[in-house]
Design a protein around this motif. Structure first.
Motif, PDB file in Angstrom:
ATOM      1  N   LYS A   1      -0.178   3.655  -5.481  1.00 22.56           N
ATOM      2  CA  LYS A   1      -1.629   3.631  -5.032  1.00 22.56           C
ATOM      3  C   LYS A   1      -2.666   2.896  -4.984  1.00 22.56           C
ATOM      4  O   LYS A   1      -4.217   2.715  -4.683  1.00 22.56           O
ATOM      5  CB  LYS A   1      -1.764   5.445  -5.095  1.00 22.56           C
ATOM      6  CG  LYS A   1      -0.936   6.928  -4.625  1.00 22.56           C
ATOM      7  CD  LYS A   1      -1.334   7.686  -5.107  1.00 22.56           C
ATOM      8  CE  LYS A   1      -0.325   9.017  -4.532  1.00 22.56           C
ATOM      9  NZ  LYS A   1       0.092  10.122  -4.987  1.00 22.56           N
TER      10      LYS A   1
ATOM     11  N   ALA B   1      -3.585  -0.024  -2.793  1.00 25.02           N
ATOM     12  CA  ALA B   1      -4.319   0.663  -1.828  1.00 25.02           C
ATOM     13  C   ALA B   1      -5.709   0.816  -2.392  1.00 25.02           C
ATOM     14  O   ALA B   1      -6.321   0.733  -1.289  1.00 25.02           O
ATOM     15  CB  ALA B   1      -3.292   2.194  -1.855  1.00 25.02           C
TER      16      ALA B   1
ATOM     17  N   ILE C   1       0.809  -1.358   0.506  1.00 26.67           N
ATOM     18  CA  ILE C   1      -0.197  -0.081   0.635  1.00 26.67           C
ATOM     19  C   ILE C   1       1.232   1.756  -0.016  1.00 26.67           C
ATOM     20  O   ILE C   1       0.407   1.868  -0.504  1.00 26.67           O
ATOM     21  CB  ILE C   1      -0.532   0.029   1.133  1.00 26.67           C
ATOM     22  CG1 ILE C   1      -1.683  -1.128   0.899  1.00 26.67           C
ATOM     23  CG2 ILE C   1      -1.582   1.236   1.356  1.00 26.67           C
ATOM     24  CD1 ILE C   1      -3.198  -1.409   2.278  1.00 26.67           C
TER      25      ILE C   1
END
Length: 230
Positions: free
Chosen positions: A180, A183, A176
């Motif tokens: 991005k 994530a 993460i």
């Protein structure tokens, strides 16, 4: 080096894995016993299944009242990565026999695969040393768990139940922080699992994982998967 020497060398490489696997094995045993599994069933699952997070997920789902089919399908989806890892290992190793290949496939997990991938020696006995040492340490952890859990205070045994969450946090946080896109994918999958859980129960984990994987094919860069920069 002889086969024995290479196997011992592999075992030495597997020692760091053992330091993590013993407490994780105890955590798995805590959940399994709480879910109603007997000590023999708990240890046998570590011997015959040996899926790490998959075992913890199975025990957790059993504790929540999931059906056998839901548990089996969830583990099938979660553990699909082992097909890829086993294939990579067997493509990397030098001369080997069918029995050794079968054994190597059974003891393939994330950590032994990663350790072997970093090794300069691609001998099958090096890999078996790493993987079998890790396997035995996991079984040892489960064995310790079923013996000592009755002797520990309830507050201590209950604390082992967070081991699954700690494992996934340890796996996810580095990815993460680097991406991005990863994530976002984790967030999408988590939200989807929560929403579907209201309608599908334990089956939501299977569906959200498959949908998350499908979404990941489109939003995660190939360069990241292949080890390049994001």
């Amino acid at each position: 080096m002889s086969r024995k020497e290479k196997f011992i060398e592999g075992c030495k490489k597997g020692v760091p894995i053992a330091f993590g696997y013993v407490p994780m094995g105890i955590g798995y045993a805590a959940i399994a016993i709480k879910a109603g599994m007997t000590p023999i069933q708990t240890i046998s699952m570590s011997v015959l299944v040996y899926a790490g997070a998959g075992q913890i997920i199975a025990a957790s789902m059993l504790l929540s009242g999931a059906t056998a089919m839901a548990i089996i399908l969830t583990n099938f989806v979660v553990n699909l990565r082992y097909f890829v890892m086993s294939t990579c290992v067997l493509n990397q190793v030098e001369k080997s026999s069918l029995p050794l290949n079968i054994l190597a496939a059974h003891v393939t997990v994330d950590e032994s695969f990663a350790m072997f991938s970093l090794s300069e020696d691609s001998n099958i006995w090096i890999y078996l040393g790493i993987a079998i040492f890790a396997w035995l340490s996991w079984i040892l952890g489960a064995g310790i768990g079923v013996v000592v859990l009755d002797l520990l205070p309830v507050i201590v045994t209950n604390s082992f139940n967070i081991s699954l969450y700690a494992l996934f946090v340890a796996i996810l946080v580095p990815s993460i922080k680097e991406s991005k896109q990863i994530a976002l994918l984790v967030l999408i999958t988590a939200v989807l699992n929560i929403v579907l859980g209201q309608f599908l129960g334990n089956w939501s984990l299977i569906v959200s994982t498959l949908v998350g994987a499908a979404v990941g094919m489109y939003i995660v860069d190939d360069d990241y998967i292949l080890g390049g920069e994001v």
